[in-house]
Design a protein around this motif. Structure first.
Motif, mmCIF file in Angstrom:
data_model
loop_
_atom_site.group_PDB
_atom_site.id
_atom_site.type_symbol
_atom_site.label_atom_id
_atom_site.label_comp_id
_atom_site.label_asym_id
_atom_site.label_seq_id
_atom_site.Cartn_x
_atom_site.Cartn_y
_atom_site.Cartn_z
ATOM 1 N N UNK A 1 -1.206 5.069 12.341
ATOM 2 C CA UNK A 1 -0.233 5.864 11.582
ATOM 3 C C UNK A 1 -0.169 5.391 10.130
ATOM 4 N N UNK A 2 -0.201 4.074 9.945
ATOM 5 C CA UNK A 2 -0.202 3.537 8.583
ATOM 6 C C UNK A 2 -1.389 4.068 7.790
ATOM 7 N N UNK B 1 4.799 14.214 -2.634
ATOM 8 C CA UNK B 1 5.456 14.761 -1.445
ATOM 9 C C UNK B 1 5.725 13.726 -0.362
ATOM 10 N N UNK B 2 4.939 12.654 -0.355
ATOM 11 C CA UNK B 2 4.990 11.705 0.759
ATOM 12 C C UNK B 2 6.375 11.111 1.007
ATOM 13 N N UNK B 3 7.115 10.655 -0.021
ATOM 14 C CA UNK B 3 8.429 10.070 0.277
ATOM 15 C C UNK B 3 9.347 11.015 1.051
ATOM 16 N N UNK B 4 9.365 12.292 0.660
ATOM 17 C CA UNK B 4 10.213 13.251 1.365
ATOM 18 C C UNK B 4 9.728 13.453 2.795
ATOM 19 N N UNK B 5 8.413 13.572 2.972
ATOM 20 C CA UNK B 5 7.863 13.740 4.315
ATOM 21 C C UNK B 5 8.246 12.564 5.208
ATOM 22 N N UNK B 6 8.124 11.361 4.653
ATOM 23 C CA UNK B 6 8.429 10.168 5.451
ATOM 24 C C UNK B 6 9.902 10.135 5.842
ATOM 25 N N UNK B 7 10.783 10.510 4.907
ATOM 26 C CA UNK B 7 12.218 10.529 5.232
ATOM 27 C C UNK B 7 12.515 11.550 6.319
ATOM 28 N N UNK C 1 -2.548 10.013 2.894
ATOM 29 C CA UNK C 1 -1.643 11.037 2.373
ATOM 30 C C UNK C 1 -1.090 10.648 1.005
ATOM 31 N N UNK C 2 -0.755 9.363 0.826
ATOM 32 C CA UNK C 2 -0.237 8.903 -0.465
ATOM 33 C C UNK C 2 -1.271 9.114 -1.560
ATOM 34 N N UNK D 1 0.800 -1.222 0.000
ATOM 35 C CA UNK D 1 0.000 0.000 0.000
ATOM 36 C C UNK D 1 0.835 1.276 0.000
ATOM 37 N N UNK D 2 2.100 1.170 0.410
ATOM 38 C CA UNK D 2 2.870 2.369 0.705
ATOM 39 C C UNK D 2 4.242 2.342 0.045
ATOM 40 N N UNK D 3 4.810 3.527 -0.239
ATOM 41 C CA UNK D 3 6.160 3.586 -0.807
ATOM 42 C C UNK D 3 7.210 3.160 0.211
#
Length: 248
Positions: free
Chosen positions: A135-136, A149-155, A142-143, A110-112
């Protein structure tokens, strides 16, 4: 010459199957010999091999009947078309196997990868399963809305866990889920959140920074938004917003 039992055993089919091929007109019935047995020669064996191979490949018997009377050129062209169709089925099955493998991979379906890394980090520091699950759900939504934007936010959020104070804030908020709504410890926790960065108003695009990378645990907001309200978390959000000047 072979009896029906011998030819069936040789080809790995049942006697009943051979008789069924006779009944469908796919294979001519040989004449009986003096002892009353039907005897099958090499031509019959070749025909049975073709019938069985085509049948095993999923070719309908009606189509096999057409192919058995086709010219060598027509038969070869038809077999090539059948092979191409089977190759397509194999590719589709491989695609389905890949999807099944992704199911076994859990959150990765489901998620990157950056978000999966974040969720793994939450488990490592000792967050409870329900908090990680909520949280998931936050990140799934958000994805869907902000995939770029999500990958950067997650990092960025994962990097915050290098700070022991932030890790402790997360763990305390996780434990707060079991507190009463009027627990006085929520006031102190809201002060800690405010001191760390607090809640900020949504930006111009309507994204609340807290959901992506800010100091407060994302689940405190998402608990009220995903149909999984936790009274203590709802109260914590209210207190944080009061301190941030975004609520009353």
């Amino acid at each position: 010459m072979l009896t029906i039992g011998q030819v069936a055993a040789h080809l790995g089919v049942t006697v009943r199957a051979v008789r069924h091929y006779h009944h469908k007109g796919l294979l001519p019935e040989p004449e009986r010999d003096a002892s009353g047995y039907r005897r099958y020669g090499a031509d019959a064996v070749v025909s049975l091999v073709r019938i069985k191979t085509l049948s095993d490949a999923g070719v309908p018997l009606s189509r096999i009947e057409e192919l058995m009377s086709a010219s060598p050129e027509q038969f070869s062209a038809a077999v090539s078309a059948i092979d191409e169709d089977l190759a397509g089925q194999v590719r589709e099955l491989q695609r389905r196997r890949g999807r099944i493998a992704e199911l076994a991979a859990g959150d990765a379906l489901f998620l990157p990868p950056d978000v999966v890394t974040l969720l793994d980090r939450l488990r490592e520091i000792g967050l409870g399963p329900e908090t990680v699950h909520t949280e998931r759900d936050t990140w799934i939504l958000l994805v869907a809305r902000y995939p770029g934007q999500v990958p950067q936010w997650a990092r960025q959020k994962t990097a915050l866990f290098e700070d022991p104070a932030f890790r402790q804030l997360y763990l305390t908020t996780d434990r707060a889920a079991g507190w009463d709504r009027d627990d006085p410890r929520l006031e102190a926790l809201a002060d800690e959140v405010n001191a760390f960065g607090g809640l900020r108003a949504p930006d111009a695009d309507g994204v609340e920074p807290i959901l992506a990378l800010d100091a407060l645990v994302a689940v405190t907001l998402m608990a009220a938004r995903t149909g999984k309200p936790v009274p203590a978390w709802e109260r914590l959000v209210e207190l944080c917003r009061i301190r941030a000047g975004t609520g009353s």
